[in-house]
Design a protein around this motif. Structure first.
Motif, PDB file in Angstrom:
ATOM      1  N   GLN A  73       0.822  -1.210   0.000  1.00 52.17           N
ATOM      2  CA  GLN A  73       0.000   0.000   0.000  1.00 52.17           C
ATOM      3  C   GLN A  73       0.858   1.264   0.000  1.00 52.17           C
ATOM      4  OE1 GLN A  73      -0.364  -2.648   1.990  1.00 52.17           O
ATOM      5  NE2 GLN A  73      -2.483  -3.327   1.837  1.00 52.17           N
ATOM      6  N   PHE A  74       2.046   1.207   0.627  1.00 62.77           N
ATOM      7  CA  PHE A  74       2.927   2.370   0.601  1.00 62.77           C
ATOM      8  C   PHE A  74       3.383   2.649  -0.837  1.00 62.77           C
ATOM      9  CE2 PHE A  74       7.044   4.455   0.580  1.00 62.77           C
ATOM     10  CZ  PHE A  74       6.757   5.591   1.324  1.00 62.77           C
ATOM     11  N   LEU A  75       3.759   1.596  -1.557  1.00 62.55           N
ATOM     12  CA  LEU A  75       4.188   1.781  -2.953  1.00 62.55           C
ATOM     13  C   LEU A  75       3.031   2.293  -3.805  1.00 62.55           C
ATOM     14  CD1 LEU A  75       6.423  -1.350  -3.643  1.00 62.55           C
ATOM     15  CD2 LEU A  75       7.063   0.863  -2.678  1.00 62.55           C
ATOM     16  N   GLU A  76       1.831   1.766  -3.562  1.00 63.86           N
ATOM     17  CA  GLU A  76       0.654   2.213  -4.318  1.00 63.86           C
ATOM     18  C   GLU A  76       0.362   3.690  -4.067  1.00 63.86           C
ATOM     19  OE1 GLU A  76      -2.157  -0.669  -2.910  1.00 63.86           O
ATOM     20  OE2 GLU A  76      -1.508  -2.193  -4.356  1.00 63.86           O
ATOM     21  N   GLU A  77       0.462   4.099  -2.785  1.00 65.02           N
ATOM     22  CA  GLU A  77       0.248   5.510  -2.454  1.00 65.02           C
ATOM     23  C   GLU A  77       1.301   6.381  -3.124  1.00 65.02           C
ATOM     24  OE1 GLU A  77      -0.158   8.509   1.392  1.00 65.02           O
ATOM     25  OE2 GLU A  77       0.236   6.386   1.742  1.00 65.02           O
ATOM     26  N   ALA A  78       2.547   5.931  -3.088  1.00 64.37           N
ATOM     27  CA  ALA A  78       3.633   6.690  -3.720  1.00 64.37           C
ATOM     28  C   ALA A  78       3.391   6.824  -5.226  1.00 64.37           C
ATOM     29  CB  ALA A  78       4.976   6.016  -3.447  1.00 64.37           C
ATOM     30  N   ARG A 126       0.873   9.338  -6.215  1.00 66.08           N
ATOM     31  CA  ARG A 126       1.355  10.717  -6.084  1.00 66.08           C
ATOM     32  C   ARG A 126       2.467  11.026  -7.086  1.00 66.08           C
ATOM     33  NH1 ARG A 126       1.027  12.481   0.163  1.00 66.08           N
ATOM     34  NH2 ARG A 126      -0.924  11.440   0.639  1.00 66.08           N
ATOM     35  N   GLY A 127       2.652  10.136  -8.060  1.00 60.84           N
ATOM     36  CA  GLY A 127       3.580  10.400  -9.149  1.00 60.84           C
ATOM     37  C   GLY A 127       4.990   9.869  -8.979  1.00 60.84           C
ATOM     38  N   PHE A 128       5.242   9.099  -7.933  1.00 64.50           N
ATOM     39  CA  PHE A 128       6.582   8.539  -7.729  1.00 64.50           C
ATOM     40  C   PHE A 128       6.706   7.214  -8.454  1.00 64.50           C
ATOM     41  CE2 PHE A 128       5.969  11.189  -3.946  1.00 64.50           C
ATOM     42  CZ  PHE A 128       7.103  11.978  -4.012  1.00 64.50           C
ATOM     43  N   PHE A 158      16.799   8.959  -3.489  1.00 65.43           N
ATOM     44  CA  PHE A 158      16.249   7.971  -4.415  1.00 65.43           C
ATOM     45  C   PHE A 158      15.150   8.593  -5.286  1.00 65.43           C
ATOM     46  CE2 PHE A 158      12.812   4.761  -4.999  1.00 65.43           C
ATOM     47  CZ  PHE A 158      13.429   4.030  -5.988  1.00 65.43           C
ATOM     48  N   ARG A 159      14.182   9.255  -4.651  1.00 65.93           N
ATOM     49  CA  ARG A 159      13.102   9.946  -5.350  1.00 65.93           C
ATOM     50  C   ARG A 159      12.805  11.230  -4.573  1.00 65.93           C
ATOM     51  NH1 ARG A 159      14.219   6.608  -8.585  1.00 65.93           N
ATOM     52  NH2 ARG A 159      12.904   5.024  -9.535  1.00 65.93           N
ATOM     53  N   ARG A 160      13.198  12.341  -5.135  1.00 67.55           N
ATOM     54  CA  ARG A 160      13.026  13.639  -4.460  1.00 67.55           C
ATOM     55  C   ARG A 160      11.560  13.849  -4.060  1.00 67.55           C
ATOM     56  NH1 ARG A 160      16.398  17.810  -4.143  1.00 67.55           N
ATOM     57  NH2 ARG A 160      15.519  19.842  -3.608  1.00 67.55           N
ATOM     58  N   GLY A 161      11.353  14.165  -2.770  1.00 65.75           N
ATOM     59  CA  GLY A 161      10.010  14.412  -2.254  1.00 65.75           C
ATOM     60  C   GLY A 161       9.353  13.201  -1.612  1.00 65.75           C
ATOM     61  N   LEU A 162       9.921  12.021  -1.802  1.00 70.08           N
ATOM     62  CA  LEU A 162       9.328  10.792  -1.265  1.00 70.08           C
ATOM     63  C   LEU A 162       9.440  10.706   0.256  1.00 70.08           C
ATOM     64  CD1 LEU A 162       7.873   8.167  -1.964  1.00 70.08           C
ATOM     65  CD2 LEU A 162      10.100   7.112  -2.384  1.00 70.08           C
ATOM     66  N   LEU A 163      10.460  11.345   0.823  1.00 68.98           N
ATOM     67  CA  LEU A 163      10.618  11.331   2.278  1.00 68.98           C
ATOM     68  C   LEU A 163       9.410  11.965   2.961  1.00 68.98           C
ATOM     69  CD1 LEU A 163      12.335  10.657   4.749  1.00 68.98           C
ATOM     70  CD2 LEU A 163      13.504  12.842   4.441  1.00 68.98           C
ATOM     71  N   GLU A 164       8.854  12.978   2.339  1.00 69.28           N
ATOM     72  CA  GLU A 164       7.679  13.651   2.905  1.00 69.28           C
ATOM     73  C   GLU A 164       6.484  12.695   2.999  1.00 69.28           C
ATOM     74  OE1 GLU A 164       4.934  17.383   1.622  1.00 69.28           O
ATOM     75  OE2 GLU A 164       7.111  17.646   1.450  1.00 69.28           O
ATOM     76  N   LEU A 165       6.397  11.744   2.104  1.00 75.08           N
ATOM     77  CA  LEU A 165       5.342  10.727   2.166  1.00 75.08           C
ATOM     78  C   LEU A 165       5.678   9.659   3.208  1.00 75.08           C
ATOM     79  CD1 LEU A 165       2.733   9.500   1.012  1.00 75.08           C
ATOM     80  CD2 LEU A 165       4.150   8.325  -0.672  1.00 75.08           C
TER      81      LEU A 165
END
Length: 176
Positions: free
Chosen positions: A62-67, A70-72, A122-129
């Motif tokens: 579910q974390f990968l799906e949410e990411a 959101r375009g990641f 790894f993916r800019r902005g992913l830490l915020e998620l």
């Protein structure tokens, strides 16, 4: 279970595999983080004799799906996980919960993964998620849980995971 991954080098992501072997007291056979003592580079630099409470990293699909929603661009193994789960509230498990995976393997949950700046590299902005705040303002870490292998065995995508809760009052997971 959705997927399994490992990597013999210290890289952020791990390569998906058809199966992995969990080894009691060690972790994932052939993975850079396997061992009785800590293998995380910064932790090992401080004290290489501390026990390895991060032998197996599990993350919910579910974390990968949410990411992805959101375009990641993320897929199995990308977050450095060894086991990608579905249908289990990993983050809601108490300390010392046991997960029976497949026919033989058992891992014991030791704590939460602490998302760090490597996620943004790894993916800019992913830490915020991966690190958010709930309605009370408390920090919520969503990048999965860490565990140790209590009983080894072969683990494959499609294997069933059975949760066993510990006796007594349950303790919340903390960062390990």
């Amino acid at each position: 279970m959705v997927g399994v991954a490992k990597d013999d080098r210290h890289r952020f992501s791990k390569a998906p595999h058809e199966q992995i072997m969990l080894v009691a007291g060690i972790g994932v056979e052939g993975d850079a983080h396997a061992g009785r003592t800590v293998k995380h580079r910064s932790r090992a630099a401080r004290d290489p004799s501390q026990p390895n409470l991060r032998q197996v990293h599990l993350i919910p699909v579910q974390f990968l799906e949410e990411a992805r929603s959101r375009g990641f661009d993320v897929g199995p193994g990308d977050m450095g996980e060894n086991v990608l789960t579905a249908g289990i509230d990993l983050l809601g498990l108490p300390l010392d919960a046991r997960l029976r995976i497949g026919a033989d393997a058992v891992v014991r949950v030791t704590g939460l993964r602490n998302p760090c700046v490597q996620i943004d590299r790894f993916r800019r902005g992913l830490l915020e998620l991966a690190v958010a705040r709930d309605e009370s303002g408390d920090v919520v870490r969503k990048a999965g849980v860490m565990s140790v292998v209590e009983q080894g065995g072969l683990v494959r995508p499609g294997d069933r995971i059975q949760v066993e809760l510990p006796d007594g009052p349950h303790r919340r997971l903390r960062v390990v």
